[in-house]
Design a protein around this motif. Structure first.
Motif, PDB file in Angstrom:
ATOM      1  N   ILE A 196       0.841  -1.208   0.000  1.00 18.97           N
ATOM      2  CA  ILE A 196       0.000   0.000   0.000  1.00 18.97           C
ATOM      3  C   ILE A 196       0.869   1.249   0.000  1.00 18.97           C
ATOM      4  O   ILE A 196       0.502   2.269  -0.548  1.00 18.97           O
ATOM      5  CB  ILE A 196      -0.846   0.108   1.280  1.00 18.97           C
ATOM      6  CG1 ILE A 196      -1.518  -1.183   1.640  1.00 18.97           C
ATOM      7  CG2 ILE A 196      -1.858   1.207   1.175  1.00 18.97           C
ATOM      8  CD1 ILE A 196      -2.327  -1.034   2.925  1.00 18.97           C
ATOM      9  N   PHE A 197       1.995   1.144   0.690  1.00 16.99           N
ATOM     10  CA  PHE A 197       2.783   2.353   0.917  1.00 16.99           C
ATOM     11  C   PHE A 197       3.886   2.550  -0.131  1.00 16.99           C
ATOM     12  O   PHE A 197       4.708   3.426  -0.014  1.00 16.99           O
ATOM     13  CB  PHE A 197       3.393   2.317   2.320  1.00 16.99           C
ATOM     14  CG  PHE A 197       2.357   2.157   3.392  1.00 16.99           C
ATOM     15  CD1 PHE A 197       1.422   3.163   3.617  1.00 16.99           C
ATOM     16  CD2 PHE A 197       2.277   1.014   4.153  1.00 16.99           C
ATOM     17  CE1 PHE A 197       0.448   3.016   4.586  1.00 16.99           C
ATOM     18  CE2 PHE A 197       1.312   0.860   5.129  1.00 16.99           C
ATOM     19  CZ  PHE A 197       0.387   1.867   5.339  1.00 16.99           C
ATOM     20  N   LEU A 198       3.861   1.683  -1.133  1.00 13.73           N
ATOM     21  CA  LEU A 198       4.894   1.801  -2.164  1.00 13.73           C
ATOM     22  C   LEU A 198       4.274   2.150  -3.498  1.00 13.73           C
ATOM     23  O   LEU A 198       3.220   1.646  -3.856  1.00 13.73           O
ATOM     24  CB  LEU A 198       5.630   0.467  -2.313  1.00 13.73           C
ATOM     25  CG  LEU A 198       6.614   0.124  -1.222  1.00 13.73           C
ATOM     26  CD1 LEU A 198       7.230  -1.217  -1.503  1.00 13.73           C
ATOM     27  CD2 LEU A 198       7.696   1.181  -1.118  1.00 13.73           C
ATOM     28  N   ASN A 199       4.952   2.982  -4.235  1.00 14.55           N
ATOM     29  CA  ASN A 199       4.443   3.396  -5.524  1.00 14.55           C
ATOM     30  C   ASN A 199       5.068   2.598  -6.664  1.00 14.55           C
ATOM     31  O   ASN A 199       4.459   2.322  -7.671  1.00 14.55           O
ATOM     32  CB  ASN A 199       4.733   4.896  -5.686  1.00 14.55           C
ATOM     33  CG  ASN A 199       3.956   5.482  -6.816  1.00 14.55           C
ATOM     34  OD1 ASN A 199       3.267   4.754  -7.527  1.00 14.55           O
ATOM     35  ND2 ASN A 199       4.066   6.769  -7.006  1.00 14.55           N
ATOM     36  N   ALA A 230      10.544   1.281   7.612  1.00 17.63           N
ATOM     37  CA  ALA A 230      10.249   1.700   8.984  1.00 17.63           C
ATOM     38  C   ALA A 230       9.843   0.481   9.793  1.00 17.63           C
ATOM     39  O   ALA A 230       9.328  -0.484   9.236  1.00 17.63           O
ATOM     40  CB  ALA A 230       9.124   2.714   8.966  1.00 17.63           C
ATOM     41  N   CYS A 231      10.072   0.523  11.091  1.00 15.98           N
ATOM     42  CA  CYS A 231       9.652  -0.572  11.963  1.00 15.98           C
ATOM     43  C   CYS A 231       8.534  -0.098  12.865  1.00 15.98           C
ATOM     44  O   CYS A 231       8.646   0.935  13.514  1.00 15.98           O
ATOM     45  CB  CYS A 231      10.813  -1.064  12.805  1.00 15.98           C
ATOM     46  SG  CYS A 231      11.712  -2.365  11.992  1.00 15.98           S
ATOM     47  N   ARG A 269       6.972  -5.297  13.254  1.00 10.60           N
ATOM     48  CA  ARG A 269       6.704  -5.395  11.829  1.00 10.60           C
ATOM     49  C   ARG A 269       7.495  -4.336  11.083  1.00 10.60           C
ATOM     50  O   ARG A 269       7.584  -3.198  11.517  1.00 10.60           O
ATOM     51  CB  ARG A 269       5.207  -5.194  11.678  1.00 10.60           C
ATOM     52  CG  ARG A 269       4.761  -4.701  10.387  1.00 10.60           C
ATOM     53  CD  ARG A 269       3.278  -4.551  10.457  1.00 10.60           C
ATOM     54  NE  ARG A 269       2.662  -5.668   9.783  1.00 10.60           N
ATOM     55  CZ  ARG A 269       1.356  -5.878   9.767  1.00 10.60           C
ATOM     56  NH1 ARG A 269       0.559  -5.085  10.424  1.00 10.60           N
ATOM     57  NH2 ARG A 269       0.862  -6.860   9.103  1.00 10.60           N
ATOM     58  N   SER A 270       8.083  -4.707   9.941  1.00 11.97           N
ATOM     59  CA  SER A 270       8.758  -3.678   9.138  1.00 11.97           C
ATOM     60  C   SER A 270       7.914  -3.360   7.918  1.00 11.97           C
ATOM     61  O   SER A 270       7.271  -4.241   7.358  1.00 11.97           O
ATOM     62  CB  SER A 270      10.132  -4.126   8.680  1.00 11.97           C
ATOM     63  OG  SER A 270      10.519  -5.292   9.283  1.00 11.97           O
ATOM     64  N   LEU A 271       7.949  -2.125   7.557  1.00 16.90           N
ATOM     65  CA  LEU A 271       7.143  -1.660   6.429  1.00 16.90           C
ATOM     66  C   LEU A 271       8.007  -0.833   5.506  1.00 16.90           C
ATOM     67  O   LEU A 271       8.688   0.082   5.950  1.00 16.90           O
ATOM     68  CB  LEU A 271       6.049  -0.707   6.932  1.00 16.90           C
ATOM     69  CG  LEU A 271       4.945  -1.219   7.815  1.00 16.90           C
ATOM     70  CD1 LEU A 271       4.184  -0.059   8.384  1.00 16.90           C
ATOM     71  CD2 LEU A 271       4.033  -2.075   6.981  1.00 16.90           C
ATOM     72  N   ALA A 272       7.978  -1.156   4.223  1.00 14.42           N
ATOM     73  CA  ALA A 272       8.676  -0.300   3.267  1.00 14.42           C
ATOM     74  C   ALA A 272       7.697   0.801   2.864  1.00 14.42           C
ATOM     75  O   ALA A 272       6.544   0.522   2.540  1.00 14.42           O
ATOM     76  CB  ALA A 272       9.099  -1.118   2.073  1.00 14.42           C
ATOM     77  N   GLN A 330      15.983  -7.168  10.217  1.00 12.63           N
ATOM     78  CA  GLN A 330      14.566  -7.291   9.893  1.00 12.63           C
ATOM     79  C   GLN A 330      14.190  -6.356   8.743  1.00 12.63           C
ATOM     80  O   GLN A 330      13.436  -6.705   7.847  1.00 12.63           O
ATOM     81  CB  GLN A 330      13.802  -6.905  11.147  1.00 12.63           C
ATOM     82  CG  GLN A 330      12.412  -7.388  11.208  1.00 12.63           C
ATOM     83  CD  GLN A 330      11.773  -6.882  12.480  1.00 12.63           C
ATOM     84  OE1 GLN A 330      12.416  -6.773  13.517  1.00 12.63           O
ATOM     85  NE2 GLN A 330      10.508  -6.536  12.398  1.00 12.63           N
ATOM     86  N   ARG A 331      14.752  -5.154   8.775  1.00 12.57           N
ATOM     87  CA  ARG A 331      14.440  -4.176   7.726  1.00 12.57           C
ATOM     88  C   ARG A 331      14.982  -4.648   6.373  1.00 12.57           C
ATOM     89  O   ARG A 331      14.315  -4.551   5.347  1.00 12.57           O
ATOM     90  CB  ARG A 331      15.058  -2.823   8.071  1.00 12.57           C
ATOM     91  CG  ARG A 331      14.458  -2.183   9.305  1.00 12.57           C
ATOM     92  CD  ARG A 331      15.172  -0.886   9.598  1.00 12.57           C
ATOM     93  NE  ARG A 331      15.131  -0.549  11.008  1.00 12.57           N
ATOM     94  CZ  ARG A 331      14.349   0.375  11.541  1.00 12.57           C
ATOM     95  NH1 ARG A 331      13.554   1.077  10.785  1.00 12.57           N
ATOM     96  NH2 ARG A 331      14.379   0.621  12.826  1.00 12.57           N
TER      97      ARG A 331
END
Ligand code: TYD
Ligand code: MG
Length: 465
Positions: free
Chosen positions: A284-287, A299-300, A304-307, A410-411
């Motif tokens: 969702i957060f990636l284009n 980001a963590c 959970r890590s999120l790109a 993790q990242r």
């Protein structure tokens, strides 16, 4: 004839008066005075009975084995994402407060969760805001499974308590605590005194009969949970449901959790027939389209890590002092990064406006985003496009040096999983000690200019145009 009276108590200093004042005459605090029913303070019938606890003597804490078995007793909320934020499920007898802006989807989330939970245990859904008919309409829209969910549309605290006692449900949902009211208090529903009385009465009963209570709470204009601060102290778990009302995804966060880690994040998407959980949120957060001013960070949030994509726009200012606007990142942090870039990279950013946004309305608080922010700013300032498949991780010190951040392995794993090929991160992050092999191309930089050479291929320190 005896009449039930109220007293007014200052929440700051404890002073009591017979009359409401906007300002406490004792300590001088504004808006700290709260109405309280005298009956709930000192009437005999409400005094705590010593035998209400089965065994009041101190006990040895249980052996670890027994505790582990008990942990399995948690109830599942019907959503993996919800359970994650609760710390692995709903603890029997716990009080959970779910706060959020109006229309964000609190009622939808809890009704869906209640419907699923009702397949396995008795669940009571108290709708104090909507009529039973309205709830049924919503329920039809959600196309949930047929279950034995008990529905009660009631605003009177006394009747709700009665029903709770009669049904003894495993889980009860109160939507919302601000709409309930105790007839013994003169304050309007939602007033501080009412919220406080209603929630403590519910808490007493819930703990006694081991019912898990989920309370919906409103949020004030300033974004605080409406009602007294004691409400947040009283409950075991405080969750906030947030997100952009105009975008479809919603974030559930734990602010306080007596039974699990806080800062866990649950992600949902609002669709035509209710909320569905998002198990692969980075998408969702990636284009996935490179452009000038766009940088990707990892980001963590809890475990959970999120790109996430960051976007910056730098344009020459027409104002006396340049504008700096940040969405999803603290503005002070942006100021600091701009100052570091100006000083150490020689960029004339004080003559430029700067707008920064995190894609998807996510809030990124951790300093690990610094390098990504700095790179996005420079990418927009110099109109340079970052090579595709690059992630940036690292904290930026005031001297322009990069500081290692936690959970680097993790990242990197998350970036690798999503198909990124290159990662730029601070030297000394412990690449050698990582347990698993990293297939990404890793660039370790000790300061911002090194990182920019690696990420963008420009040497700004020696190239001043
Ligand atoms: P709601 O749960 O009523 O919000 P809250 O209780 O937090 O005030 O959610 C209302 C919003 O959700 C409303 O704007 C419509 C939208 N919605 C959907 O998009 N799909 C649905 O299936 C439902 C039930 C609501
Ligand atoms: Mg609602």
């Amino acid at each position: 004839m005896s009449r039930l009276a109220s007293i007014y108590i200052c929440q700051s200093c404890g002073a009591q008066t017979r009359q409401f004042f906007g300002r406490c005459s004792n300590c001088g605090d504004w808006n700290s005075i709260v109405e309280q029913a005298v009956s709930s303070v000192n009437s005999k019938s409400n005094q705590r009975k010593p035998h209400s606890f089965k065994d009041p003597r101190p006990q040895l804490s249980e052996p670890i084995g027994a505790l582990k078995e008990k942990a399995l007793d948690r109830l599942t909320s019907g959503y993996g994402e919800f359970d994650r934020v609760l710390g692995g499920g709903l603890v029997p007898g716990s009080l959970v407060l779910v706060g959020g802006d109006p229309g964000i989807g609190k009622s939808t989330l809890l009704l869906q969760s209640a419907t699923t939970m009702a397949l396995q245990q008795s669940v009571l859904y108290v709708s104090a805001e909507e009529s039973a008919q309205q709830v049924r309409l919503r329920w039809k829209r959600l196309q949930g499974p047929e279950s034995n969910l008990q529905l009660l549309a009631e605003t009177s605290l006394e009747l709700v308590l009665q029903e709770l006692e009669a049904l003894q449900p495993a889980v009860a949902i109160i939507d919302s605590i601000q709409a309930l009211h105790d007839e013994h208090l003169s304050g309007a529903p939602g007033s501080v005194g009412q919220v406080r009385e209603c929630s403590s009465a519910l808490q007493r009963l819930a703990k006694q009969q081991n019912t898990s209570l989920l309370l919906v709470g409103h949020v004030t204009k300033e974004g605080m949970l409406a009602g007294p601060k004691v409400l947040e102290h009283l409950v075991d778990v405080v969750l906030t449901f947030e997100g952009d009302r105009y975008a479809s995804h919603r974030l559930l966060r734990a602010v306080k959790n007596r039974y699990g880690a806080t800062h866990e994040l649950g992600i949902f998407e609002m669709q035509g027939n209710g909320l569905i959980e998002v198990t692969n949120p980075s998408e969702i957060f990636l284009n996935r389209k490179s452009a000038a001013g766009v940088a990707t960070i990892v980001a963590c949030e809890g475990n959970r890590s999120l790109a996430v994509d960051l976007q910056a726009l730098i344009s020459a200012t027409t104002y006396a002092s340049p504008r700096r606007t940040a969405t999803g990142v603290e503005t002070n942090r942006l100021h600091q990064i701009l100052a570091v870039l100006e000083k150490h990279m020689g960029l004339a950013l004080s003559r430029h406006d700067c707008y920064l946004a995190v894609a998807g309305g996510l809030e990124v608080e951790e300093p690990a985003a610094d390098l990504g922010i700095a790179t996005a700013v420079i990418s927009s300032y110099r109109d340079l496009i970052l090579p595709e498949g690059t992630v940036l991780i690292g904290e930026l010190g005031l001297g322009g040096q990069l500081r290692p951040v936690g959970q680097i392995q993790q990242r990197l794993q998350e970036a690798e999983r999503l198909g990124f090929q290159r990662a730029v991160f601070p030297k000394g992050s412990g690449l050698e000690q990582m347990q698993t092999e990293v297939k990404l191309q890793c660039f370790e930089a000790s300061n911002i200019s090194e990182a920019l050479v690696m990420a963008l291929g420009v040497d700004l320190e020696n190239d001043q145009n």
